[in-house]
Design an enzyme around this catalytic site. Structure first.
Site, PDB file in Angstrom:
ATOM      1  N   ASP A 281       0.891  -1.237  -0.045  1.00 26.42           N
ATOM      2  CA  ASP A 281      -0.126  -0.200   0.275  1.00 26.42           C
ATOM      3  C   ASP A 281       0.891   1.302  -0.091  1.00 26.42           C
ATOM      4  OD1 ASP A 281      -2.065   1.798  -0.068  1.00 26.42           O
ATOM      5  OD2 ASP A 281      -3.142   0.595   1.601  1.00 26.42           O
TER       6      ASP A 281
HETATM    7  C1  BGC Z   1      -5.333   3.111   0.201  1.00 28.75           C
HETATM    8  C2  BGC Z   1      -5.451   2.052  -0.803  1.00 28.75           C
HETATM    9  C3  BGC Z   1      -5.316   2.568  -2.361  1.00 28.75           C
HETATM   10  C4  BGC Z   1      -4.027   3.340  -2.481  1.00 28.75           C
HETATM   11  C5  BGC Z   1      -3.819   3.838  -3.858  1.00 28.75           C
HETATM   12  C6  BGC Z   1      -3.920   3.988  -0.233  1.00 28.75           C
HETATM   13  O1  BGC Z   1      -3.866   5.003   0.466  1.00 28.75           O
HETATM   14  O2  BGC Z   1      -5.135   2.358   1.367  1.00 28.75           O
HETATM   15  O3  BGC Z   1      -6.751   1.421  -0.681  1.00 28.75           O
HETATM   16  O4  BGC Z   1      -5.419   1.677  -3.329  1.00 28.75           O
HETATM   17  O5  BGC Z   1      -3.811   4.466  -1.582  1.00 28.75           O
HETATM   18  O6  BGC Z   1      -4.509   4.769  -4.189  1.00 28.75           O
END
Ligand code: BGC
Length: 736
Positions: A281
């Site tokens: 993430d």
């Molecule tokens: C979130 C994810 C997301 C990623 C990309 C993160 O802050 O936890 O769910 O896919 O950002 O945008």
């Protein structure tokens, strides 16, 4: 076929291609091609593949980076034309011609906005959920997106956690069914089809178990619970062939998920034989430093790669330090090859090496009418009727209605937390009611401008509107920004002055129909008590307005059921249906003076406001004649449990029939009920159907504290039920 279309090529061309390719098989000889490519790659080129950043703009610097193979993947951003040009550079001007992979958060639709996933799950209709994901894949692939960071399959049992909106609720079985449905929808029959996109099961794992419901917080989950509950939907996604996983932000039992060898290597790779790749993430590799797990960025890179995260999102510890770690003999270069292999494998499967088109539509396509129809159907099926004292559907004699509350006319809020694109087609409840009833029969009063509005100036017009109407439709709840990432709440009430507004409207004596739009279970006991009916609509997406209007007017019958327990008060949280009993269970009837030494509260009942699986209909369903096909079933065998369900009401309607089991004794105490199946059936008034569930004893297996998965020979209860606390009960015994 021309690999690139940078001109004004209509999307219908992409649609035609989709038909042509829909049965396309995976490109051949992938493993040999990966080996051949790996043999030619420098360490820098490998680390480039393991790096992802947000696209930004296609500057000269970015072009140069792509030529050098600096990035294996980009996400969120870039126009289709920029993407096509960047891909052309990667394929034609980089040394090895390795394509880049474009990811995006396509979470509940792309151009067509579907209900938030928690709402979708309330439909208990995996086929419809699959269709919605298929539409999202078509729309996203038509603008050059290859990969979505969805489905979010985190089990959530704490509604304070804002990201409960993004998943399928609290149950591992239902969560697994929905995870598989979305995976199949996005990925279609073959990833190589131009209208398929790779899916990503996130956030791996136990992110939803964040202590105190505070986002990013640590999770403490014993291994048997981790395996029986939190890992289950991920396993279902894996079994459905999901291409990628995303490691989560949280620590699990002290070890951050993005450096967790147990979950990423032992479970995902060794046990589940996953051969795609894991993306971290957002900066979660670097965040192992503030976690207190990695000493510095170099240590984070080491722990991330060793842990089993193949691609680093946004932070750059791999690029900055992995070469030094290999040179110093601290990092086995085989781990880098393994990571790159998984990434290349998915790029091959997507057909990116084999001329997958990078389409550039003339303009951002609009949702197709068929797509909006599916969005409307899903929104309709996600509506949960929580209370109805004969007020719904609105009587035909209703003259004027007062529509009260800003959420009756807020397209952005109705679309929900991840509606990044799309939204232009959204029809609000106010617009839909005006269309259905005529402008002169609908009187709108905002009451409050938002949940943060501390002025009562809007109350008088709202009260006046209710006085002059035959019914008050009160739209309350949460804005989209109050759920989703980094949007945890310590209170679950309807925020701001909304409850006060509701009390003022109720004083008019007019029938109040409460419609709640929210991204989580909320607590609204007092408001519901003043209302004649309560309809829970979640954030229902683009077609939420018409879906709600149809339900209010009786053109459709609500059929959704809760996939998450609604507490009476935040103080009961975490509260979920498949809890263990205690040695001192309290009576369902609630606290009494004679049961002092029982597991309960002194100041509120221990039972939920609305249980998991609950939802009313305009019709009535009677369950009877539950029976098991045998009194005993051998370990490894199957047994069928059936019951008759009759529509004894006045409406043709769907009913969601649920199937639960309970093991009475064994190696470990088991939950009071566990969902093992469900069916959505359709019944005309007076019609009766037999609903059967064929159960394998394997599905009764659970992990013990030694990490062993087995089924106990034991006595069981089973229910065919309208919800998790009632239903028709049978018993059977599993024998060796
Ligand atoms: C979130 C994810 C997301 C990623 C990309 C993160 O802050 O936890 O769910 O896919 O950002 O945008």
């Amino acid at each position: 076929m021309n690999a690139f279309r940078t001109g004004a090529i209509a999307v219908c061309a992409a649609a035609a291609l989709a038909v042509f390719h829909s049965r396309a098989a995976e490109p051949a000889n992938i493993e040999q091609r990966i080996d051949a490519l790996l043999a030619r790659m420098s360490l820098e080129e490998k680390l480039g593949q393991m790096s992802q950043t947000s696209f930004g703009r296609l500057t000269d610097q970015r072009k140069e980076e792509i030529r050098k193979g600096r990035w294996g993947s980009f996400f969120n951003g870039g126009t289709p034309a920029e993407k096509a040009e960047a891909q052309r550079i990667a394929l034609k001007e980089s040394r090895l011609g390795i394509p880049v992979l474009y990811g995006q958060d396509v979470i509940h639709g792309y151009q067509t906005v579907f209900p938030i996933p928690l709402g979708q799950s309330a439909s208990w209709d995996p086929e419809l959920v699959r269709q919605a994901a298929r539409i999202a894949a078509r729309e996203a692939s038509a603008v050059g997106i290859h990969w979505t960071f969805s489905p979010m399959v985190d089990i959530a049992r704490d509604p304070r956690w804002g990201r409960i909106a993004e998943g399928a609720g609290e149950d591992p079985y239902l969560g697994g069914v929905m995870a598989a449905a979305m995976t199949r929808g996005y990925q279609g029959d073959s990833l190589a089809s131009p209208d398929s996109i790779a899916a990503c099961a996130k956030h791996y794992v136990a992110y939803g178990a964040a202590e105190a419901g505070r986002d990013y917080n640590s999770a403490w989950v014993p291994e048997n619970l981790l395996r029986d509950v939190y890992l289950k939907p991920f396993q279902a996604a894996r079994e459905a062939g999901i291409a990628t996983f995303m490691s989560s932000f949280n620590a699990i039992n002290g070890v951050p998920a993005s450096g967790n060898e147990f979950t990423l290597r032992q479970v995902l790779r060794n046990e589940w034989k996953f051969d795609g790749f894991v993306v971290s993430d957002y900066e979660s590799v670097r965040e192992m430093i503030p976690h207190g797990y990695a000493a510095d960025a170099r240590d984070a890179a080491l722990k991330g790669i060793r842990g089993g995260v193949d691609m680093e999102m946004v932070s750059t510890t791999y690029w900055d330090h992995a070469k030094g770690l290999v040179d110093a003999g601290q990092l086995d270069p085989k781990l880098i090859d393994d990571a790159v292999r998984g990434i290349l494998r998915i790029k091959f499967r997507l057909g990116l090496f084999d001329g997958r088109e990078q389409p550039v539509p003339a303009s951002e396509p609009r949702p197709a009418p068929e797509a909006l129809a599916i969005a409307g159907k899903l929104a309709a099926e996600s509506l949960v009727l929580l209370k109805n004292e004969g007020a719904l559907p609105l009587p035909k004699t209703t003259g004027k209605v007062a529509v009260i509350g800003f959420l009756a006319d807020s397209a952005a809020d109705q679309n929900g937390t991840w509606a990044m694109s799309g939204g232009g087609s959204t029809v609000t409840p106010l617009a839909a009611l005006r269309r259905a009833l005529g402008e002169d029969r609908v009187v709108y009063a905002q009451g409050l401008k938002s949940s943060a509005d501390m002025s009562r100036d809007g109350f008088a017009p709202a009260v006046a509107a209710a006085r002059n109407a035959d019914a008050a439709l009160l739209f309350l709840g949460e804005e989209a920004s109050l759920s989703g990432e980094a949007s945890s709440r310590a209170y679950l009430n309807l925020p701001g002055l909304q409850e006060e507004l509701a009390a003022e409207v109720a004083k008019t004596g007019k029938p109040v129909i409460l419609v709640i739009l929210a991204g989580r279970p909320t607590t609204f006991h007092a408001v519901a008590a003043q209302a004649k009916a309560v309809l829970y609509a979640w954030h229902p997406g683009a077609m939420g307005g018409p879906a709600i209007t149809d339900a209010l007017l009786g053109n459709s019958v609500p059929s959704g059921k809760l996939t998450v327990t609604f507490p009476r008060t935040v103080g009961q949280v975490p509260l979920y249906y498949d809890h263990l009993s205690t040695g001192r269970p309290a009576a369902e009837t609630g606290p009494t003076a004679s049961d002092k030494f029982r597991s309960k509260y002194l100041d509120v009942s221990f039972t939920p406001e609305y249980p998991f699986g609950y939802g009313l209909s305009y019709s009535k369903f009677e369950y009877s004649n539950a029976r098991a096909s045998a009194a005993q079933v051998k370990l490894g065998g199957r047994i069928t449990v059936s019951a008759d369900v009759a529509n004894t009401g006045q409406f043709e309607a769907d009913e969601i029939v649920e199937f639960y089991t309970h093991q009475l004794a064994g190696r470990a105490a088991r939950p009071v009920r566990e969902l093992k199946g469900f069916q959505r059936i359709h019944l005309r008034p007076g019609e009766r159907k037999t609903v059967s569930f064929n159960l394998s004893t394997d599905s009764l297996a659970f992990y013990d504290t030694q990490g062993k998965l087995a089924t106990d020979p034991a006595a069981f209860e089973a229910w065919v039920a309208p919800d998790s606390v009632s239903g028709e009960r049978v018993t059977f015994t599993v024998v060796p």
